[in-house]
Design an enzyme around this catalytic site. Structure first.
Site, short mmCIF file in Angstrom:
data_model
loop_
_atom_site.label_atom_id
_atom_site.label_comp_id
_atom_site.label_asym_id
_atom_site.label_seq_id
_atom_site.Cartn_x
_atom_site.Cartn_y
_atom_site.Cartn_z
N HIS A 17 1.08 -1.00 -0.11
CA HIS A 17 0.04 -0.01 -0.01
C HIS A 17 0.92 1.56 -0.36
CE1 HIS A 17 -3.24 -2.33 2.73
NE2 HIS A 17 -2.96 -2.31 0.91
N LYS A 41 -16.99 -6.95 5.86
CA LYS A 41 -15.87 -7.80 6.37
C LYS A 41 -15.56 -7.79 7.80
CE LYS A 41 -13.86 -6.79 2.03
NZ LYS A 41 -12.07 -6.86 1.22
N ARG A 90 -2.43 -6.75 -8.08
CA ARG A 90 -1.21 -7.36 -8.06
C ARG A 90 -0.81 -8.17 -9.12
NH1 ARG A 90 -2.83 -7.70 -2.61
NH2 ARG A 90 -4.86 -6.70 -3.86
N SER A 128 -2.82 -7.81 2.88
CA SER A 128 -2.84 -7.80 4.22
C SER A 128 -3.20 -8.97 4.99
CB SER A 128 -3.58 -7.07 4.63
OG SER A 128 -3.89 -5.70 4.30
P1 ADP Z 1 -9.38 -4.41 -0.72
O1 ADP Z 1 -10.12 -5.10 0.60
O2 ADP Z 1 -10.39 -3.00 -0.78
O3 ADP Z 1 -9.20 -4.93 -2.29
P2 ADP Z 1 -6.64 -3.62 0.34
O4 ADP Z 1 -6.70 -2.46 1.37
O5 ADP Z 1 -6.82 -5.01 0.36
O6 ADP Z 1 -8.66 -2.92 0.11
O7 ADP Z 1 -6.47 -2.93 -0.76
C1 ADP Z 1 -6.30 -1.74 -0.79
C2 ADP Z 1 -6.03 -1.49 -2.57
O8 ADP Z 1 -4.49 -1.42 -2.56
C3 ADP Z 1 -6.53 -2.33 -3.77
O9 ADP Z 1 -6.63 -1.92 -4.82
C4 ADP Z 1 -5.63 -3.52 -3.38
O10 ADP Z 1 -5.44 -4.32 -5.47
C5 ADP Z 1 -4.40 -2.92 -3.39
N1 ADP Z 1 -2.30 -3.69 -2.90
C6 ADP Z 1 -3.13 -3.91 -1.91
N2 ADP Z 1 -1.68 -4.59 -1.77
C7 ADP Z 1 -0.97 -4.27 -3.03
C8 ADP Z 1 0.02 -4.03 -2.98
N3 ADP Z 1 1.44 -5.27 -2.68
N4 ADP Z 1 0.11 -3.54 -4.51
C9 ADP Z 1 -0.19 -3.21 -4.70
N5 ADP Z 1 -1.62 -2.88 -4.75
C10 ADP Z 1 -1.85 -3.52 -3.88
#
Ligand code: ADP
Length: 159
Positions: A17, A41, A90, A128
């Site tokens: 992130h 969630k 990703r 996450s």
């Molecule tokens: P959600 O539950 O809405 O997917 P996340 O917190 O998991 O939210 O992720 C928020 C955004 O960040 C999403 O677009 C996700 O694809 C992106 N994201 C998560 N991890 C990474 C990463 N390692 N590299 C790039 N983008 C990421």
């Protein structure tokens, strides 16, 4: 003024992130990291805890703010006059979900664009969910999340 929203769960914030936040902070005048309060969630961290963890990462980034919202991202974007929703991409598995969501958001508000940013090679595997799994079994979290997140994550896993 070019303003973007970067929405997500951030449960917790990871180095993936942070990589996206740092990169988009250079492309927009203002970026809001928007913590979703989706009731669908089960989160490990509360909204306030997630917000604090994100804020502690952003010390030197002046054009980034953190907020939370219980509603549609496009409605929040309209409220704060943001023209763009940024999401990170990703692997291919992210693609279908992101495309569906971008299309839905386009249908809800055609003035707001979704822009996808590719994950960096060094963090494309970080999620996450993955870091929570590593924390659960006492694996090393170094390089996966910022240093201040590590003890918080370990504490949650003990409790
Ligand atoms: P959600 O539950 O809405 O997917 P996340 O917190 O998991 O939210 O992720 C928020 C955004 O960040 C999403 O677009 C996700 O694809 C992106 N994201 C998560 N991890 C990474 C990463 N390692 N590299 C790039 N983008 C990421």
């Amino acid at each position: 003024m070019k303003k973007a929203i970067y929405p997500g769960s951030f449960d917790p914030i990871t180095n993936g992130h942070i990589d996206i936040i740092k990169r988009i902070s250079k492309q927009f005048d203002e970026v809001v990291v928007l913590i979703s309060e989706s009731t669908q969630k089960n989160y490990l961290f509360s909204v306030i805890e997630r917000k604090n963890l994100i804020q502690q990462c952003l010390g030197d980034l002046k054009n980034i703010s953190v907020d939370h919202f219980n509603g549609l991202t496009v409605d929040y974007a309209k409220k704060v006059n943001a023209q763009v929703i940024v999401r990170g991409l990703r692997a291919v598995v992210d693609f279908e979900y992101e495309m569906t969501m971008a299309s839905m958001n386009k249908k809800l508000n055609s003035n707001i664009e979704t822009m996808l940013v590719f994950a960096s090679p060094e963090s494309y595997f970080i999620s996450s969910r993955g870091v929570k799994e590593v924390a659960k079994f006492n694996g090393s979290l170094e390089g996966l999340v910022p240093p201040h997140v590590i003890p918080q994550l370990q504490l949650k896993m003990k409790g």
